[in-house]
Design a protein around this motif. Structure first.
Motif, short mmCIF file in Angstrom:
data_model
loop_
_atom_site.label_atom_id
_atom_site.label_comp_id
_atom_site.label_asym_id
_atom_site.label_seq_id
_atom_site.Cartn_x
_atom_site.Cartn_y
_atom_site.Cartn_z
N ASP A 144 0.67 -1.38 -0.22
CA ASP A 144 -0.17 -0.04 0.20
C ASP A 144 0.85 1.40 0.13
N PHE A 145 1.95 1.18 0.87
CA PHE A 145 2.66 2.58 0.94
C PHE A 145 3.71 2.55 -0.39
N LEU A 146 4.10 1.54 -0.79
CA LEU A 146 5.01 1.89 -1.86
C LEU A 146 4.52 1.99 -3.17
N ARG A 147 3.58 1.01 -3.39
CA ARG A 147 2.95 0.99 -4.74
C ARG A 147 1.84 1.99 -5.01
N ARG A 148 0.89 2.28 -3.98
CA ARG A 148 -0.35 2.83 -4.18
C ARG A 148 -0.11 4.39 -3.70
N LYS A 149 0.38 4.77 -2.39
CA LYS A 149 0.68 5.81 -1.85
C LYS A 149 1.75 6.46 -2.55
N ALA A 150 3.05 6.00 -2.59
CA ALA A 150 4.10 6.79 -2.92
C ALA A 150 4.47 6.49 -4.46
N GLY A 151 3.74 5.60 -5.18
CA GLY A 151 3.86 5.30 -6.66
C GLY A 151 5.18 5.04 -6.84
N LEU A 152 5.96 4.15 -6.29
CA LEU A 152 7.26 3.80 -6.47
C LEU A 152 7.07 3.12 -8.04
N ARG A 153 8.27 3.71 -8.64
CA ARG A 153 8.44 3.34 -10.21
C ARG A 153 9.71 2.43 -10.27
N GLU A 154 9.72 1.77 -11.23
CA GLU A 154 11.19 0.84 -11.93
C GLU A 154 11.93 2.13 -12.28
N GLY A 155 13.27 1.58 -11.37
CA GLY A 155 14.47 2.24 -11.60
C GLY A 155 14.64 3.45 -10.61
N GLU A 156 13.76 3.57 -9.53
CA GLU A 156 13.68 4.65 -8.67
C GLU A 156 14.79 3.95 -7.53
N HIS A 157 15.21 4.90 -6.71
CA HIS A 157 16.18 4.49 -5.72
C HIS A 157 15.21 4.74 -4.17
N VAL A 158 15.08 3.58 -3.39
CA VAL A 158 14.42 3.61 -2.11
C VAL A 158 15.33 3.21 -1.20
N LEU A 159 15.06 4.10 -0.13
CA LEU A 159 15.98 3.68 1.09
C LEU A 159 14.91 3.15 2.10
N ILE A 160 15.19 1.94 2.84
CA ILE A 160 14.39 1.29 3.69
C ILE A 160 14.95 1.13 5.12
N THR A 161 14.47 1.83 6.32
CA THR A 161 15.12 1.67 7.51
C THR A 161 14.16 0.66 8.24
N GLY A 162 14.96 -0.08 9.32
CA GLY A 162 14.18 -1.23 9.76
C GLY A 162 13.99 -2.22 8.82
N ALA A 163 15.03 -2.56 8.02
CA ALA A 163 14.89 -3.23 6.77
C ALA A 163 14.51 -4.88 6.93
N THR A 164 14.93 -5.31 8.04
CA THR A 164 14.68 -6.81 8.22
C THR A 164 13.68 -6.94 9.32
N GLY A 165 12.85 -5.93 9.62
CA GLY A 165 11.63 -6.27 10.38
C GLY A 165 10.67 -6.98 9.54
N THR A 166 9.34 -6.91 10.12
CA THR A 166 8.09 -7.50 9.44
C THR A 166 7.74 -6.67 8.19
#
Length: 330
Positions: A144-166
């Motif tokens: 929901d957050f990445l695809r729908r709300k943020a509209g993440l697109r192919e080739g974009e750079h994304v930073l994820i904190t807490g990246a091994t949590g659920t």
């Protein structure tokens, strides 16, 4: 049936295993005998009344003042259909399914009723019952957050904190599925796991913000609650989006205004829980693209132990709880 019941807000010791009458499916409902469920951060926060600043009063009004109106927590699970109510013909007795009661909770019990047209789908054959039980809480939030709300697109750079949590471990995989280039932040002991999940760059969170590359990120997904906008601003590309998974009430209200002057967008609030996203996650799992990360598997009788783990904020993936029932092939 046996259920884990919360009689008052507080510590894991407030969870009691109790015998309750078995639910009977109403018309249009199916009855599922769960084989596995999870204790996630949401369960731990509800149990401890650990809510973001400004949310305590609305939470008590919505959920219950001294104790939750729904004393059986649990947002997700996997099991087998054991009965169908009148007119419920979408699923068959004996079919393995994944359920996501979400905010209405109730999966910390051996049996749960679900509307057949609700958040219940066939279990992906590629996942075990334990994996299927924990595929939705983090997965639905990330989709929901990445695809729908943020509209993440192919080739974009994304930073994820807490990246091994659920949520973070699901987000790393889903960002990769969407074609993004992923940088993940986690503890040093989890960096190898983070790499296995698909992160291109892995950073030890203990090194602090100075370790974060100044490469402009198109999307930052802050699962750890460590990058509010003033700290994230320098890392965002023009048009960048900051997603705050855990946000205080004031931030949720002001999010549409924060960062606008700099050309950024701040997204904060509650994620949607959509059945269509459950089906998408199942398709990705069937294709071998998405597999939930499991920290531990705890017997249902020791569910308080899973609550203690979830409260630490340092689990790797999901804390799965397994019911003492025979495993049924999908």
């Amino acid at each position: 049936m046996k259920a884990a019941v919360l009689r008052a807000y507080g510590g894991p010791e407030n969870i009691q295993i109790t015998d309750l009458p078995e639910p009977i499916p109403k018309p249009g409902q199916v009855l599922v005998r769960l084989q596995a469920t999870t204790v996630n951060s949401g369960d731990a926060r509800v149990r401890a009344l650990d809510v973001p600043a400004g949310m305590a009063l609305p939470f008590r009004l919505a959920m219950g003042w001294h104790r939750p109106r729904q004393p059986i927590l649990g947002t997700e699970g996997a099991g087998v259909v054991v009965a169908c109510g009148e007119g419920a013909d979408r699923f068959r007795v004996g079919q393995a399914v994944v359920v996501f009661p979400g905010g209405r909770m109730g999966s910390h019990a051996e049996l749960i009723t679900m509307p057949q047209d609700g958040k219940i789908i066939a279990k992906p054959a590629t996942l075990s019952m334990q994996e299927a039980a924990c595929m939705m809480f983090g997965g639905l939030t990330a989709v929901d957050f990445l695809r729908r709300k943020a509209g993440l697109r192919e080739g974009e750079h994304v930073l994820i904190t807490g990246a091994t949590g659920t949520v973070g471990s699901a987000a790393v995989q889903i960002a990769g599925i969407l074609g993004a280039v992923v940088t993940g932040v986690a503890s040093a002991g989890n960096l190898a796991t983070l790499k296995d999940l698909g992160a291109e760059t892995c950073i030890d969170y203990r090194l602090g913000p100075i370790a974060l590359p100044l490469r402009p990120y198109d999307v930052i997904l802050d699962c750890a609650g460590t990058l509010p906008y003033p700290q994230a601003k320098r890392l965002l590309a023009p048009g960048g989006r900051l997603i705050r998974v855990w946000a205080e009430l004031a931030e949720m209200i002001t999010a549409p205004l924060i960062g606008r002057r700099a050309g950024h967008r701040v997204i904060a609030g509650v994620s949607a829980e959509k059945r269509e996203d459950m089906l998408t996650l199942a398709e990705w799992a069937e294709a071998g693209l998405y597999r939930p990360l499991i920290d531990s598997v705890t017997p249902f009788a020791d569910i308080a132990k899973a609550h203690r783990l979830a409260s630490t904020g340092h689990k790797r993936g999901s804390a799965v709880v397994e019911f003492a029932v025979p495993q049924t092939p999908a």
